[in-house]
Enzyme design. Structure first.
Site, PDB file in Angstrom:
ATOM      1  N   CYS A   1       4.767  20.248 -12.672  1.00  0.00           N
ATOM      2  CA  CYS A   1       3.532  20.543 -13.417  1.00  0.00           C
ATOM      3  C   CYS A   1       2.548  21.432 -12.658  1.00  0.00           C
ATOM      4  O   CYS A   1       1.524  21.827 -13.213  1.00  0.00           O
ATOM      5  CB  CYS A   1       2.848  19.245 -13.834  1.00  0.00           C
ATOM      6  SG  CYS A   1       2.033  18.410 -12.473  1.00  0.00           S
TER       7      CYS A   1
ATOM      8  N   ASN B   1      -3.379 -12.848  15.590  1.00  0.00           N
ATOM      9  CA  ASN B   1      -4.256 -11.681  15.710  1.00  0.00           C
ATOM     10  C   ASN B   1      -4.880 -11.690  17.105  1.00  0.00           C
ATOM     11  O   ASN B   1      -5.147 -12.753  17.656  1.00  0.00           O
ATOM     12  CB  ASN B   1      -5.354 -11.717  14.628  1.00  0.00           C
ATOM     13  CG  ASN B   1      -5.972 -10.339  14.385  1.00  0.00           C
ATOM     14  OD1 ASN B   1      -6.461  -9.689  15.303  1.00  0.00           O
ATOM     15  ND2 ASN B   1      -5.946  -9.906  13.138  1.00  0.00           N
TER      16      ASN B   1
ATOM     17  N   GLY C   1      -1.883  -9.511  12.310  1.00  0.00           N
ATOM     18  CA  GLY C   1      -2.453  -8.197  12.619  1.00  0.00           C
ATOM     19  C   GLY C   1      -3.167  -7.522  11.474  1.00  0.00           C
ATOM     20  O   GLY C   1      -3.031  -6.320  11.279  1.00  0.00           O
ATOM     21  N   THR C   2      -3.926  -8.304  10.717  1.00  0.00           N
ATOM     22  CA  THR C   2      -4.752  -7.664   9.679  1.00  0.00           C
ATOM     23  C   THR C   2      -6.191  -8.153   9.801  1.00  0.00           C
ATOM     24  O   THR C   2      -6.431  -9.335  10.045  1.00  0.00           O
ATOM     25  CB  THR C   2      -4.207  -7.905   8.253  1.00  0.00           C
ATOM     26  OG1 THR C   2      -5.124  -7.349   7.303  1.00  0.00           O
ATOM     27  CG2 THR C   2      -3.962  -9.366   7.936  1.00  0.00           C
TER      28      THR C   2
ATOM     29  N   HIS D   1       0.816  -1.221   0.000  1.00  0.00           N
ATOM     30  CA  HIS D   1       0.000   0.000   0.000  1.00  0.00           C
ATOM     31  C   HIS D   1       0.849   1.272   0.000  1.00  0.00           C
ATOM     32  O   HIS D   1       0.363   2.339   0.360  1.00  0.00           O
ATOM     33  CB  HIS D   1      -0.963  -0.007   1.198  1.00  0.00           C
ATOM     34  CG  HIS D   1      -2.038  -1.049   1.069  1.00  0.00           C
ATOM     35  ND1 HIS D   1      -2.841  -1.456   2.118  1.00  0.00           N
ATOM     36  CD2 HIS D   1      -2.448  -1.784  -0.006  1.00  0.00           C
ATOM     37  CE1 HIS D   1      -3.692  -2.381   1.695  1.00  0.00           C
ATOM     38  NE2 HIS D   1      -3.474  -2.607   0.419  1.00  0.00           N
TER      39      HIS D   1
HETATM   40  P1  OAD Z   1      -7.044  -2.990  10.507  1.00  0.00           P
HETATM   41  O1  OAD Z   1      -7.042  -1.774  11.361  1.00  0.00           O
HETATM   42  O2  OAD Z   1      -8.225  -3.220   9.638  1.00  0.00           O
HETATM   43  O3  OAD Z   1      -6.872  -4.295  11.387  1.00  0.00           O
HETATM   44  C1  OAD Z   1      -5.911  -4.384  12.389  1.00  0.00           C
HETATM   45  C2  OAD Z   1      -5.948  -5.796  12.924  1.00  0.00           C
HETATM   46  O4  OAD Z   1      -4.883  -5.936  13.865  1.00  0.00           O
HETATM   47  C3  OAD Z   1      -7.229  -6.181  13.622  1.00  0.00           C
HETATM   48  O5  OAD Z   1      -7.677  -7.437  13.118  1.00  0.00           O
HETATM   49  C4  OAD Z   1      -6.816  -6.305  15.092  1.00  0.00           C
HETATM   50  O6  OAD Z   1      -7.545  -7.320  15.773  1.00  0.00           O
HETATM   51  C5  OAD Z   1      -5.361  -6.699  14.971  1.00  0.00           C
HETATM   52  N1  OAD Z   1      -4.477  -6.337  16.099  1.00  0.00           N
HETATM   53  C6  OAD Z   1      -4.517  -5.225  16.876  1.00  0.00           C
HETATM   54  N2  OAD Z   1      -3.500  -5.231  17.748  1.00  0.00           N
HETATM   55  C7  OAD Z   1      -2.783  -6.357  17.529  1.00  0.00           C
HETATM   56  C8  OAD Z   1      -1.588  -6.927  18.099  1.00  0.00           C
HETATM   57  N3  OAD Z   1      -0.924  -6.326  19.077  1.00  0.00           N
HETATM   58  N4  OAD Z   1      -1.148  -8.118  17.609  1.00  0.00           N
HETATM   59  C9  OAD Z   1      -1.821  -8.754  16.607  1.00  0.00           C
HETATM   60  N5  OAD Z   1      -2.952  -8.254  16.048  1.00  0.00           N
HETATM   61  C10 OAD Z   1      -3.415  -7.076  16.478  1.00  0.00           C
HETATM   62  O7  OAD Z   1      -5.692  -2.918   9.656  1.00  0.00           O
HETATM   63  P2  OAD Z   1      -5.329  -3.645   8.298  1.00  0.00           P
HETATM   64  O8  OAD Z   1      -5.936  -4.990   8.227  1.00  0.00           O
HETATM   65  O9  OAD Z   1      -3.866  -3.509   8.146  1.00  0.00           O
HETATM   66  O10 OAD Z   1      -5.319   0.416   3.462  1.00  0.00           O
HETATM   67  O11 OAD Z   1      -6.031  -2.707   7.256  1.00  0.00           O
HETATM   68  C11 OAD Z   1      -5.866  -2.997   5.915  1.00  0.00           C
HETATM   69  C12 OAD Z   1      -5.864  -1.749   5.110  1.00  0.00           C
HETATM   70  O12 OAD Z   1      -7.014  -0.970   5.378  1.00  0.00           O
HETATM   71  C13 OAD Z   1      -4.738  -0.792   5.413  1.00  0.00           C
HETATM   72  O13 OAD Z   1      -3.531  -1.096   4.772  1.00  0.00           O
HETATM   73  C14 OAD Z   1      -5.265   0.487   4.896  1.00  0.00           C
HETATM   74  C15 OAD Z   1      -6.622   0.409   5.543  1.00  0.00           C
HETATM   75  O14 OAD Z   1      -7.545   1.254   5.192  1.00  0.00           O
HETATM   76  C16 OAD Z   1      -5.138   1.475   2.739  1.00  0.00           C
HETATM   77  O15 OAD Z   1      -4.851   2.572   3.206  1.00  0.00           O
HETATM   78  C17 OAD Z   1      -5.290   1.202   1.278  1.00  0.00           C
END
Ligand code: OAD
Length: 239
Positions: free
Chosen positions: A147, A210, A184-185, A117
């Site tokens: 530009c 997670n 962590g996603t 990203h």
């Molecule tokens: P999210 O904020 O959607 O999810 C974060 C995840 O991390 C959740 O499932 C939490 O349960 C988990 N979490 C929190 N603390 C943690 C820890 N200490 N250890 C393990 N897990 C933990 O973030 P992303 O999935 O990264 O995109 O979001 C995906 C995309 O959505 C991002 O890259 C961004 C966003 O909008 C763009 O900007 C295109």
């Protein structure tokens, strides 16, 4: 404590794809995307600011949101999870694929990093996507010196395509790996969210770390509930 079968898998592994999201940086103090925003931004969702339409409508507001996030990231350090992944790379063939734009994996020492990203510390021209390294700060957002269009962060916004070849390069690495670790996603943002499912289909042993269940939890070979900064150092010990 990791169970014996998992320890054995980690010990025998040769090639690993690590896939991270905002949760890996949570223990460093970077809020995740699904966390509520605070302060000036409390009334906005990240999804409402990270779009071309939002930037067209209010470029100053979107630029300042990213400036706030850059300042916050510059104030934090990688945590034990980032460092464990960087160390893993010294012991195994690792491709690290991250959805994060915060650079913390590189700061921790990871070399083989694919930033799906983009990167919040890079800036590009809104009109023609050219990477721009210097500009005048007279206006917010600043203007492209070539530009005159506005400049924007080089991150992927909702509705935009990932950089050319990013997904196919990841899939090729998944085809070769024996372990795929998703960390962590929330698994809600596509096409990145498809990668764990692709890994499962490709026959990799899939591990999820997670604090909460996700849409992939029931499909993972092994789904671990807990903080990545606590679990990943145990993975290293097992290796
Ligand atoms: P999210 O904020 O959607 O999810 C974060 C995840 O991390 C959740 O499932 C939490 O349960 C988990 N979490 C929190 N603390 C943690 C820890 N200490 N250890 C393990 N897990 C933990 O973030 P992303 O999935 O990264 O995109 O979001 C995906 C995309 O959505 C991002 O890259 C961004 C966003 O909008 C763009 O900007 C295109």
């Amino acid at each position: 404590m990791l169970d014996k079968a998992l320890i054995q898998k980690l010990r025998e592994s040769k090639s690993i794809v690590v896939f991270t999201g905002a949760g890996i940086s949570a223990e460093s103090g970077v809020p995740t995307f699904r966390d509520a925003q605070t302060g000036l931004w409390a009334n906005f969702k990240a999804e409402e600011l990270a779009t071309r339409a939002a930037f067209r409508k209010n470029p100053k507001m979107v630029w300042e949101w990213y400036a706030m996030r850059r300042a916050m990231i510059l104030d934090v350090k990688p945590n034990a999870g980032h460092y464990a992944i960087a160390e893993m790379e010294k012991r195994r063939d690792v491709l690290l694929v991250t959805q994060n734009v915060d650079s913390l994996h590189s700061v921790a020492g990871s070399k083989s990093v694919l930033e799906l990203h983009g990167n919040i510390f890079r800036t590009k021209c809104f009109m023609n996507n050219e990477i721009i390294d210097s500009w005048s700060d007279e206006e917010i957002p600043p203007r492209c010196p070539n530009c005159g269009s506005h400049l924007r962060p080089d991150v992927v916004w909702f509705g935009e395509d990932l950089s050319d070849g990013a997904i196919s390069k990841t899939e090729e690495a998944i085809d070769r790996c024996d372990i795929f670790i998703t960390i962590g996603t929330s698994g809600l943002v596509y096409p990145a969210a498809e990668l764990p499912f692709y890994a499962r289909k490709a026959g990799a042993f899939t591990i999820e770390i997670n604090t909460e269940p996700t849409p992939f939890s029931d499909y993972a070979s092994c789904s671990l509930r807990g903080k990545s900064g606590e679990i990943l150092p145990q993975f290293l010990s097992a290796m």
